[in-house]
Design an enzyme around this catalytic site. Structure first.
Site, PDB file in Angstrom:
ATOM      1  N   LYS A 165       1.350  -1.223  -0.310  1.00  0.00           N
ATOM      2  CA  LYS A 165      -0.032   0.082   0.351  1.00  0.00           C
ATOM      3  C   LYS A 165       0.866   1.335  -0.130  1.00  0.00           C
ATOM      4  CE  LYS A 165      -2.350   3.165   1.696  1.00  0.00           C
ATOM      5  NZ  LYS A 165      -2.087   4.591   1.374  1.00  0.00           N
ATOM      6  N   GLY A 197       6.897   5.170   7.829  1.00  0.00           N
ATOM      7  CA  GLY A 197       6.110   6.401   7.890  1.00  0.00           C
ATOM      8  C   GLY A 197       6.198   7.132   8.986  1.00  0.00           C
ATOM      9  N   THR A 246       1.520   7.184  13.250  1.00  0.00           N
ATOM     10  CA  THR A 246       0.786   6.238  12.111  1.00  0.00           C
ATOM     11  C   THR A 246       1.343   4.805  12.852  1.00  0.00           C
ATOM     12  OG1 THR A 246       0.319   7.974  10.575  1.00  0.00           O
ATOM     13  CG2 THR A 246       0.319   5.789   9.970  1.00  0.00           C
ATOM     14  N   GLU A 254       9.254   1.027  10.501  1.00  0.00           N
ATOM     15  CA  GLU A 254      10.086   3.015  10.464  1.00  0.00           C
ATOM     16  C   GLU A 254       9.320   3.784  10.514  1.00  0.00           C
ATOM     17  OE1 GLU A 254      13.387   1.988  10.507  1.00  0.00           O
ATOM     18  OE2 GLU A 254      13.300  -0.651   9.877  1.00  0.00           O
ATOM     19  N   CYS A 263      14.222  11.159   6.185  1.00  0.00           N
ATOM     20  CA  CYS A 263      13.573  10.797   8.044  1.00  0.00           C
ATOM     21  C   CYS A 263      14.715  10.553   8.103  1.00  0.00           C
ATOM     22  CB  CYS A 263      13.534   9.349   7.988  1.00  0.00           C
ATOM     23  SG  CYS A 263      14.355   7.769   7.172  1.00  0.00           S
ATOM     24  N   GLU A 299       9.561  16.903  15.268  1.00  0.00           N
ATOM     25  CA  GLU A 299       9.946  16.368  13.662  1.00  0.00           C
ATOM     26  C   GLU A 299       9.521  17.157  13.319  1.00  0.00           C
ATOM     27  OE1 GLU A 299       8.027  13.106  11.694  1.00  0.00           O
ATOM     28  OE2 GLU A 299      10.993  12.646  11.005  1.00  0.00           O
TER      29      GLU A 299
HETATM   30  P1  NAD Z   1       2.232   8.825   7.201  1.00  0.00           P
HETATM   31  O1  NAD Z   1       2.313   7.573   8.288  1.00  0.00           O
HETATM   32  O2  NAD Z   1       1.391   9.442   7.475  1.00  0.00           O
HETATM   33  O3  NAD Z   1       1.854   7.521   6.532  1.00  0.00           O
HETATM   34  C1  NAD Z   1       2.708   6.875   6.065  1.00  0.00           C
HETATM   35  C2  NAD Z   1       1.656   5.143   4.760  1.00  0.00           C
HETATM   36  O4  NAD Z   1       1.120   4.956   5.497  1.00  0.00           O
HETATM   37  C3  NAD Z   1       1.028   5.790   4.077  1.00  0.00           C
HETATM   38  O5  NAD Z   1       1.052   4.815   3.238  1.00  0.00           O
HETATM   39  C4  NAD Z   1      -0.374   5.800   4.799  1.00  0.00           C
HETATM   40  O6  NAD Z   1      -1.580   5.958   3.723  1.00  0.00           O
HETATM   41  C5  NAD Z   1      -0.355   4.551   5.548  1.00  0.00           C
HETATM   42  N1  NAD Z   1      -1.970   5.146   6.605  1.00  0.00           N
HETATM   43  C6  NAD Z   1      -1.713   5.927   7.138  1.00  0.00           C
HETATM   44  N2  NAD Z   1      -2.601   5.728   8.043  1.00  0.00           N
HETATM   45  C7  NAD Z   1      -2.310   4.435   7.923  1.00  0.00           C
HETATM   46  C8  NAD Z   1      -3.268   3.539   9.288  1.00  0.00           C
HETATM   47  N3  NAD Z   1      -4.086   4.003  10.088  1.00  0.00           N
HETATM   48  N4  NAD Z   1      -2.783   2.197   8.959  1.00  0.00           N
HETATM   49  C9  NAD Z   1      -2.169   1.720   7.518  1.00  0.00           C
HETATM   50  N5  NAD Z   1      -1.418   2.410   7.048  1.00  0.00           N
HETATM   51  C10 NAD Z   1      -1.629   3.785   7.424  1.00  0.00           C
HETATM   52  O7  NAD Z   1       3.817   9.127   6.940  1.00  0.00           O
HETATM   53  P2  NAD Z   1       4.156  10.522   5.662  1.00  0.00           P
HETATM   54  O8  NAD Z   1       3.708  11.820   5.972  1.00  0.00           O
HETATM   55  O9  NAD Z   1       3.768   8.965   4.570  1.00  0.00           O
HETATM   56  O10 NAD Z   1       5.430  10.139   5.847  1.00  0.00           O
HETATM   57  C11 NAD Z   1       6.650  11.147   6.773  1.00  0.00           C
HETATM   58  C12 NAD Z   1       7.182  10.594   7.648  1.00  0.00           C
HETATM   59  O11 NAD Z   1       7.793   8.886   7.352  1.00  0.00           O
HETATM   60  C13 NAD Z   1       7.951  10.965   8.215  1.00  0.00           C
HETATM   61  O12 NAD Z   1       7.593  10.896   9.910  1.00  0.00           O
HETATM   62  C14 NAD Z   1       9.559  10.438   8.317  1.00  0.00           C
HETATM   63  O13 NAD Z   1      10.344  10.787   9.402  1.00  0.00           O
HETATM   64  C15 NAD Z   1       9.199   8.888   8.157  1.00  0.00           C
HETATM   65  N6  NAD Z   1       9.801   8.164   7.050  1.00  0.00           N
HETATM   66  C16 NAD Z   1      10.422   7.489   8.187  1.00  0.00           C
HETATM   67  C17 NAD Z   1      11.390   6.351   7.954  1.00  0.00           C
HETATM   68  C18 NAD Z   1      12.371   5.173   8.199  1.00  0.00           C
HETATM   69  O14 NAD Z   1      13.177   4.842   7.609  1.00  0.00           O
HETATM   70  N7  NAD Z   1      12.286   5.134   9.464  1.00  0.00           N
HETATM   71  C19 NAD Z   1      12.157   6.693   6.025  1.00  0.00           C
HETATM   72  C20 NAD Z   1      10.828   7.326   5.787  1.00  0.00           C
HETATM   73  C21 NAD Z   1      10.464   8.043   6.106  1.00  0.00           C
END
Ligand code: NAD
Length: 481
Positions: A173, A226, A230, A248, A282, A385
């Protein structure tokens, strides 16, 4: 207007409810395509396809799976320029960044795991003269892979490649904000001859498609990248069902610069670690700590270099700094810059949206690279963040003090240390609570090493051997002799 559909059972399928979401080009603020707004029914169809594909795929000899992954890597590479362009339009990142980081790293993910499964070894332990144990590692079954918008193809490939290489079948997804390169991956998988149902891609929101995937009873392994909030929702949903999860999550990474560091290297590297992808990596070092004796010099040189970054249309070759991914991200960045002022920070450069970078991009989500001083480590701007082009710079006086500063947030994803004194670097690296510590470099990656966060930055590790372990279940067989 083009419509992105799901990839289920080897074919592109419209969402069952016929609903679509708009996809906005961040550089223009205009809707340029639509993506399936999938429901639990679409997720169920994808899981069923993955379940049907599992027996044959998991029993396919590793060499055959490897050949298919290699074909996917080759096709990604042959289409690299188109993919980089698609990713730049979809995310607002400079084309040259997509071309040099996202796409080659996605190619590398498939190539790496195609080779890794040919070299995997199994374990055996002799127990005195009584027994021999051997450990089988079997794929988990149907795995759920959820990825974010900032490095869309790379982070998706980072999950898909090890998951299917080790014999699992998958339902992915991708982020609904940046789904275009995932769709291209689906087309490439079809062209590469990936058997139907091995990888399924269901598009849509986290609340509907994402949550349905996490809750599906036939998906017992979830790999998520993400935001931390979340991640918490997913952990809560997965816990009562005892699902295996890797999370992650977010970061607030320190970039620590000692007075003996080579500033000719530190300044350009800190520019990258602060502002790459408009600060939406990130691993970005959003808190810069500089040893007191050279603090003023660093601030002056860093601000001068920041002002020279060219903000512009992401598709222009000369652009260093593109658009934030969405209006929501732009609002978040603006909010934190205002908060920094309220908390007593001084904005040394940036802090605003630039004048229109071009006629085409006049409504884009641009924000100037922003440098802030005068804030304490405990204030909200230094604790939360932001995920945007905003860095704070703070002086420090001793190794002990900067270790405390570095560890003062709830996050622990990565850190950079810049010094010529390697004994000190080793000592400090050991003290900093983060999954990765870079010494005199940033974002250098070797796919063999574990990757992930401590504290609120995550649970579990990805990366070569760790991913192979995560996506397989060990079973020990003990034979009395
Ligand atoms: P997000 O958590 O909003 O979304 C990530 C994914 O999760 C998307 O596909 C979203 O549709 C899905 N999602 C949202 N709610 C959900 C739920 N209740 N159940 C299942 N799936 C759900 O994150 P974002 O805004 O897309 O990304 C930015 C964040 O990601 C930042 O906090 C960043 O630090 C983090 N990030 C972390 C890493 C790492 O390796 N640690 C890498 C890249 C980004």
């Amino acid at each position: 207007m083009s419509k992105i559909t799901n990839y289920i059972a080897g074919e592109l399928r419209p969402p069952s409810a016929g609903e679509y979401l708009d996809i906005i080009e961040p550089a223009t603020g205009e809707v340029y395509a639509q993506v399936a707004d999938s429901t639990a029914d679409d997720v169920a169809a994808a899981v069923e396809a993955a379940r049907d594909a599992f027996p044959q795929w998991s029993h396919m000899p590793a060499a055959e799976r490897s050949a298919i992954l290699t074909r996917i890597a080759d096709l990604l590479e042959q289409n690299a320029e188109d993919l980089a362009r698609a990713e730049s339009i979809d995310t607002g990142k400079p084309l040259k960044l997509a071309r040099t980081v996202d796409i080659p790293r996605a190619v590398n993910s498939f190539r790496f795991f195609a080779a890794a499964i040919l070299h995997a070894h199994s374990e055996s332990h002799a127990t005195d003269y009584q027994a021999i144990n051997y450990t089988l590692r079997r794929p988990q079954g149907v795995v759920g892979l959820i990825s974010p918008w900032n490095l869309p193809l790379y982070l998706l490939s980072w999950k898909v490649a090890p998951a299917i290489a080790t014999g699992n079948t998958a339902v992915a997804k991708p982020s609904e904000i940046t789904p275009v390169t995932a769709h291209r991956l689906a087309q490439i998988c079809m062209e590469a001859g990936l058997p139907s149902g091995v990888l399924n891609i269901v598009h849509g929101t986290g609340a509907k498609a994402g949550a349905s995937l996490v809750e599906h009873p036939d998906v017992n392994t979830i790999s998520f990248t993400g935001g931390t909030a979340t991640g918490e929702v997913i952990a809560r949903a997965a816990a009562p069902k005892f699902k295996k999860i890797a999370l992650e999550l977010g970061g607030k990474n320190p970039n620590i610069i000692f007075a003996d560091a080579d500033f000719d290297e530190v300044i350009p590297a800190s520019l990258r670690s602060s502002f790459a992808n408009q600060g939406q990596v990130c691993l970005c070092g959003s808190r810069v700590f500089v040893e007191q004796q050279r603090y003023d010099e660093f601030v002056e040189r860093f601000v001068t270099a920041t002002r020279k970054l060219k903000i512009g249309d992401p598709l222009e070759e000369s652009t260093d700094h593109g658009a934030q991914v969405s209006q929501a991200q732009l609002d978040k960045v603006t909010y934190y810059v205002e908060l920094a002022k309220d908390e007593g920070g001084e904005i040394l450069c940036g802090g605003r949206q630039p004048d229109a970078v071009s006629e085409r991009c006049k409504n884009g989500y641009f924000f100037e690279p922003t440098v802030i001083t005068g804030l304490g480590v405990e204030c909200r701007v230094n604790q939360e963040e932001i995920f945007g082009p905003v860095v704070t710079i703070m002086p420090f006086e001793s190794e002990d003090q900067v270790a405390d500063y570095a560890n003062s947030t709830k996050y622990g994803l990565s850190a950079s240390i810049w010094t010529q004194n390697l004994t000190r670097a080793h000592r400090l690296a050991e003290r900093i609570d983060s999954g990765t510590v870079w010494v005199n470099c940033w974002m250098l990656r070797d796919l063999r090493v574990p990757f992930g966060g401590m504290k609120s930055s995550g649970v579990g590790r990805e990366g070569g051997a760790e991913a192979m372990r995560f996506f397989t279940e060990p079973k020990n067989v003990c034979i009395k002799i």
